[in-house]
Scaffold this motif. Sequence first.
Motif, PDB file in Angstrom:
ATOM      1  N   MET A 287       0.841  -1.202   0.000  1.00 37.10           N
ATOM      2  CA  MET A 287       0.000   0.000   0.000  1.00 37.10           C
ATOM      3  C   MET A 287       0.879   1.256   0.000  1.00 37.10           C
ATOM      4  SD  MET A 287      -3.001  -1.213  -0.156  1.00 37.10           S
ATOM      5  CE  MET A 287      -4.065   0.155   0.264  1.00 37.10           C
ATOM      6  N   LYS A 288       0.265   2.398  -0.154  1.00 34.19           N
ATOM      7  CA  LYS A 288       1.014   3.647  -0.240  1.00 34.19           C
ATOM      8  C   LYS A 288       1.600   4.058   1.110  1.00 34.19           C
ATOM      9  CE  LYS A 288       0.235   4.361  -4.566  1.00 34.19           C
ATOM     10  NZ  LYS A 288       1.299   4.291  -5.551  1.00 34.19           N
ATOM     11  N   THR A 289       2.561   4.915   1.065  1.00 33.24           N
ATOM     12  CA  THR A 289       3.215   5.418   2.271  1.00 33.24           C
ATOM     13  C   THR A 289       2.375   6.506   2.910  1.00 33.24           C
ATOM     14  OG1 THR A 289       4.403   7.107   1.065  1.00 33.24           O
ATOM     15  CG2 THR A 289       5.444   4.951   1.211  1.00 33.24           C
ATOM     16  N   SER A 290       2.843   7.011   4.051  1.00 35.11           N
ATOM     17  CA  SER A 290       2.145   8.079   4.753  1.00 35.11           C
ATOM     18  C   SER A 290       2.046   9.344   3.906  1.00 35.11           C
ATOM     19  CB  SER A 290       2.851   8.396   6.068  1.00 35.11           C
ATOM     20  OG  SER A 290       4.198   8.746   5.827  1.00 35.11           O
TER      21      SER A 290
ATOM     22  N   THR B  47     -10.654   7.247  -2.424  1.00 39.43           N
ATOM     23  CA  THR B  47     -10.224   6.063  -1.679  1.00 39.43           C
ATOM     24  C   THR B  47      -9.337   5.172  -2.526  1.00 39.43           C
ATOM     25  OG1 THR B  47     -12.284   6.094  -0.398  1.00 39.43           O
ATOM     26  CG2 THR B  47     -11.025   4.043  -0.408  1.00 39.43           C
ATOM     27  N   LEU B  48      -8.170   4.843  -2.008  1.00 40.50           N
ATOM     28  CA  LEU B  48      -7.285   3.899  -2.673  1.00 40.50           C
ATOM     29  C   LEU B  48      -7.840   2.493  -2.472  1.00 40.50           C
ATOM     30  CD1 LEU B  48      -4.555   3.265  -4.094  1.00 40.50           C
ATOM     31  CD2 LEU B  48      -3.553   3.102  -1.800  1.00 40.50           C
ATOM     32  N   VAL B  49      -8.164   1.816  -3.583  1.00 43.06           N
ATOM     33  CA  VAL B  49      -8.702   0.460  -3.518  1.00 43.06           C
ATOM     34  C   VAL B  49      -7.583  -0.567  -3.526  1.00 43.06           C
ATOM     35  CG1 VAL B  49     -10.117  -1.257  -4.728  1.00 43.06           C
ATOM     36  CG2 VAL B  49     -10.847   1.135  -4.645  1.00 43.06           C
ATOM     37  N   ALA B  50      -6.628  -0.394  -4.431  1.00 41.75           N
ATOM     38  CA  ALA B  50      -5.516  -1.343  -4.544  1.00 41.75           C
ATOM     39  C   ALA B  50      -4.373  -0.684  -5.290  1.00 41.75           C
ATOM     40  CB  ALA B  50      -5.960  -2.618  -5.265  1.00 41.75           C
ATOM     41  N   ASP B  51      -3.161  -1.163  -5.046  1.00 40.83           N
ATOM     42  CA  ASP B  51      -2.001  -0.686  -5.782  1.00 40.83           C
ATOM     43  C   ASP B  51      -1.063  -1.864  -6.023  1.00 40.83           C
ATOM     44  OD1 ASP B  51      -0.849  -1.090  -3.317  1.00 40.83           O
ATOM     45  OD2 ASP B  51      -0.336   1.002  -2.958  1.00 40.83           O
TER      46      ASP B  51
ATOM     47  N   GLY C 100     -20.314   0.133  -9.508  1.00 44.81           N
ATOM     48  CA  GLY C 100     -21.213  -0.082  -8.380  1.00 44.81           C
ATOM     49  C   GLY C 100     -22.619  -0.402  -8.852  1.00 44.81           C
ATOM     50  N   LEU C 101     -23.434  -0.960  -7.973  1.00 41.81           N
ATOM     51  CA  LEU C 101     -24.785  -1.364  -8.342  1.00 41.81           C
ATOM     52  C   LEU C 101     -25.621  -0.207  -8.874  1.00 41.81           C
ATOM     53  CD1 LEU C 101     -25.650  -3.870  -5.456  1.00 41.81           C
ATOM     54  CD2 LEU C 101     -25.127  -4.399  -7.844  1.00 41.81           C
ATOM     55  N   ASP C 102     -25.444   0.980  -8.272  1.00 43.73           N
ATOM     56  CA  ASP C 102     -26.197   2.152  -8.710  1.00 43.73           C
ATOM     57  C   ASP C 102     -25.391   3.031  -9.655  1.00 43.73           C
ATOM     58  OD1 ASP C 102     -24.345   3.110  -6.933  1.00 43.73           O
ATOM     59  OD2 ASP C 102     -25.791   3.953  -5.513  1.00 43.73           O
ATOM     60  N   GLN C 103     -24.179   2.585 -10.025  1.00 42.85           N
ATOM     61  CA  GLN C 103     -23.269   3.335 -10.891  1.00 42.85           C
ATOM     62  C   GLN C 103     -22.999   4.742 -10.362  1.00 42.85           C
ATOM     63  OE1 GLN C 103     -22.911   3.035 -15.138  1.00 42.85           O
ATOM     64  NE2 GLN C 103     -24.535   1.499 -15.242  1.00 42.85           N
ATOM     65  N   LYS C 104     -22.912   4.862  -9.055  1.00 44.31           N
ATOM     66  CA  LYS C 104     -22.604   6.163  -8.448  1.00 44.31           C
ATOM     67  C   LYS C 104     -21.215   6.170  -7.804  1.00 44.31           C
ATOM     68  CE  LYS C 104     -25.894   8.627  -6.581  1.00 44.31           C
ATOM     69  NZ  LYS C 104     -27.024   9.096  -5.718  1.00 44.31           N
ATOM     70  N   THR C 105     -20.398   5.198  -8.183  1.00 42.01           N
ATOM     71  CA  THR C 105     -19.012   5.148  -7.728  1.00 42.01           C
ATOM     72  C   THR C 105     -18.109   5.447  -8.907  1.00 42.01           C
ATOM     73  OG1 THR C 105     -19.506   3.487  -6.033  1.00 42.01           O
ATOM     74  CG2 THR C 105     -17.206   3.717  -6.719  1.00 42.01           C
ATOM     75  N   LEU C 106     -17.345   6.525  -8.818  1.00 41.65           N
ATOM     76  CA  LEU C 106     -16.388   6.849  -9.869  1.00 41.65           C
ATOM     77  C   LEU C 106     -15.148   5.983  -9.651  1.00 41.65           C
ATOM     78  CD1 LEU C 106     -16.118   8.812 -12.294  1.00 41.65           C
ATOM     79  CD2 LEU C 106     -14.772  10.288 -10.781  1.00 41.65           C
ATOM     80  N   PHE C 107     -14.810   5.188 -10.651  1.00 42.52           N
ATOM     81  CA  PHE C 107     -13.691   4.250 -10.566  1.00 42.52           C
ATOM     82  C   PHE C 107     -12.560   4.794 -11.436  1.00 42.52           C
ATOM     83  CE2 PHE C 107     -11.187   0.515 -11.489  1.00 42.52           C
ATOM     84  CZ  PHE C 107     -11.261  -0.254 -10.338  1.00 42.52           C
ATOM     85  N   ILE C 108     -11.387   4.987 -10.841  1.00 40.50           N
ATOM     86  CA  ILE C 108     -10.282   5.684 -11.502  1.00 40.50           C
ATOM     87  C   ILE C 108      -9.049   4.789 -11.552  1.00 40.50           C
ATOM     88  CG2 ILE C 108      -8.775   7.706 -11.399  1.00 40.50           C
ATOM     89  CD1 ILE C 108     -10.989   9.055  -9.667  1.00 40.50           C
ATOM     90  N   THR C 109      -8.485   4.629 -12.761  1.00 39.68           N
ATOM     91  CA  THR C 109      -7.209   3.916 -12.895  1.00 39.68           C
ATOM     92  C   THR C 109      -6.096   4.948 -13.052  1.00 39.68           C
ATOM     93  OG1 THR C 109      -7.422   3.706 -15.315  1.00 39.68           O
ATOM     94  CG2 THR C 109      -8.317   1.922 -13.974  1.00 39.68           C
ATOM     95  N   ALA C 110      -5.034   4.796 -12.258  1.00 37.56           N
ATOM     96  CA  ALA C 110      -3.956   5.788 -12.266  1.00 37.56           C
ATOM     97  C   ALA C 110      -2.634   5.122 -11.913  1.00 37.56           C
ATOM     98  CB  ALA C 110      -4.257   6.912 -11.273  1.00 37.56           C
ATOM     99  N   MET C 111      -1.733   5.050 -12.889  1.00 47.38           N
ATOM    100  CA  MET C 111      -0.403   4.480 -12.700  1.00 47.38           C
ATOM    101  C   MET C 111      -0.488   3.060 -12.119  1.00 47.38           C
ATOM    102  SD  MET C 111       1.479   6.816 -14.041  1.00 47.38           S
ATOM    103  CE  MET C 111       3.121   6.271 -13.607  1.00 47.38           C
ATOM    104  N   ASP C 112       0.034   2.839 -10.901  1.00 47.36           N
ATOM    105  CA  ASP C 112       0.051   1.486 -10.341  1.00 47.36           C
ATOM    106  C   ASP C 112      -1.145   1.217  -9.444  1.00 47.36           C
ATOM    107  OD1 ASP C 112       0.668   3.097  -8.150  1.00 47.36           O
ATOM    108  OD2 ASP C 112       2.204   1.742  -7.365  1.00 47.36           O
ATOM    109  N   SER C 113      -2.154   2.104  -9.483  1.00 53.39           N
ATOM    110  CA  SER C 113      -3.237   2.050  -8.501  1.00 53.39           C
ATOM    111  C   SER C 113      -4.625   2.205  -9.122  1.00 53.39           C
ATOM    112  CB  SER C 113      -3.042   3.167  -7.464  1.00 53.39           C
ATOM    113  OG  SER C 113      -1.762   3.120  -6.878  1.00 53.39           O
ATOM    114  N   VAL C 114      -5.632   1.874  -8.308  1.00 57.14           N
ATOM    115  CA  VAL C 114      -7.024   2.166  -8.662  1.00 57.14           C
ATOM    116  C   VAL C 114      -7.690   2.822  -7.456  1.00 57.14           C
ATOM    117  CG1 VAL C 114      -7.314   0.408 -10.443  1.00 57.14           C
ATOM    118  CG2 VAL C 114      -7.706  -0.217  -8.063  1.00 57.14           C
TER     119      VAL C 114
ATOM    120  N   THR D 272     -11.497   4.922  -5.926  1.00 58.68           N
ATOM    121  CA  THR D 272     -12.931   5.154  -6.079  1.00 58.68           C
ATOM    122  C   THR D 272     -13.312   6.459  -5.380  1.00 58.68           C
ATOM    123  OG1 THR D 272     -13.430   3.830  -4.103  1.00 58.68           O
ATOM    124  CG2 THR D 272     -13.557   2.724  -6.253  1.00 58.68           C
ATOM    125  N   LEU D 273     -14.424   7.035  -5.838  1.00 58.31           N
ATOM    126  CA  LEU D 273     -14.959   8.253  -5.252  1.00 58.31           C
ATOM    127  C   LEU D 273     -16.478   8.198  -5.351  1.00 58.31           C
ATOM    128  CD1 LEU D 273     -14.350  11.097  -4.045  1.00 58.31           C
ATOM    129  CD2 LEU D 273     -14.382  11.975  -6.402  1.00 58.31           C
ATOM    130  N   ALA D 274     -17.158   8.376  -4.224  1.00 61.18           N
ATOM    131  CA  ALA D 274     -18.631   8.357  -4.208  1.00 61.18           C
ATOM    132  C   ALA D 274     -19.167   9.631  -4.840  1.00 61.18           C
ATOM    133  CB  ALA D 274     -19.139   8.218  -2.775  1.00 61.18           C
TER     134      ALA D 274
END
Length: 296
Positions: free
Chosen positions: A1-4, A32-36, A271-285, A287-289
Amino acid sequence: MKTSLALLLLLTTFISCEAQNPGIIAKGAQLTLVADGYDFTEGPAVAANGDVYFTDQPNDRIVKWNAADNSVTDWMKPSGRSNGLYFDHMGNLLSCADEKNELWQIDPEKKVTVLVDNFEGKCLGGPNDLWVDPKGGIYFTDPLYERPWWNHTEPQIPERRVYYISPDKRELTIVAEGFVMPNGIIGSADGKTLYIADIKDGKTYVYAVNEDGSLSDRTLFCELGSDGMTLDNQGNVYLTGDGVTVFDKNGKQIHHIQVPEKWTANVTFGGLDQKTLFITAMDSVYTLAMNVHGVR
């Protein structure tokens, strides 16, 4: 995961979103960082149940984000060096398979059908991003980014174009030209409008979609290119590169979402209601409500 340091950047992003929130972001929402730990994430595509599939092209895999439990798992590896993804109306995952400059159809059982492997007998530059219209026709951009896994070094087609596959998958035609390097592409839910980004020329254009799938009335939408893009139910257009920049339907910038990475490649609503913005960026993904939702 990412550093401080990354956590501090996320906090800064959260404060920025709150301060500039024009109503499209949910109140109190935090990036929110989901995974990296990937090499380069791209091509997010939302399935009917709200799950998002994305690519890690250098590692030749398609990864699945489970909207129900926020988990990520490898879905397909190898994946033909998949880049941009999009689901068709039958639940097949369409892939810009960059290993051999092809366009794939992957069924739920992971059976691959090659839809396009050439244009008039010549190798494409490398399908990059795509969109499926209401009739089932497929638009895809064909830029040229040299890959270390290619055997060829010189392009067989010098022009950088946008192509259209007819709904019956029998005809491949050129529908747009005159780009330096076309990349991101997205269309409206009613199928009447198509946006195409020319990333190397720093511009995004909007077109009228004709009944036969051809395009007309090319108009400059904004003076910003994009790697990937999406639309929300208000007609706002989301462009990527330096974070996510949001424009209203008239091409006026209304918001900028900071992402703590050097490059933001692509974006979609999940998301089920498609109200979650899903962002791919470099080594990470990430989300934003959101208050708005995606359209299909």
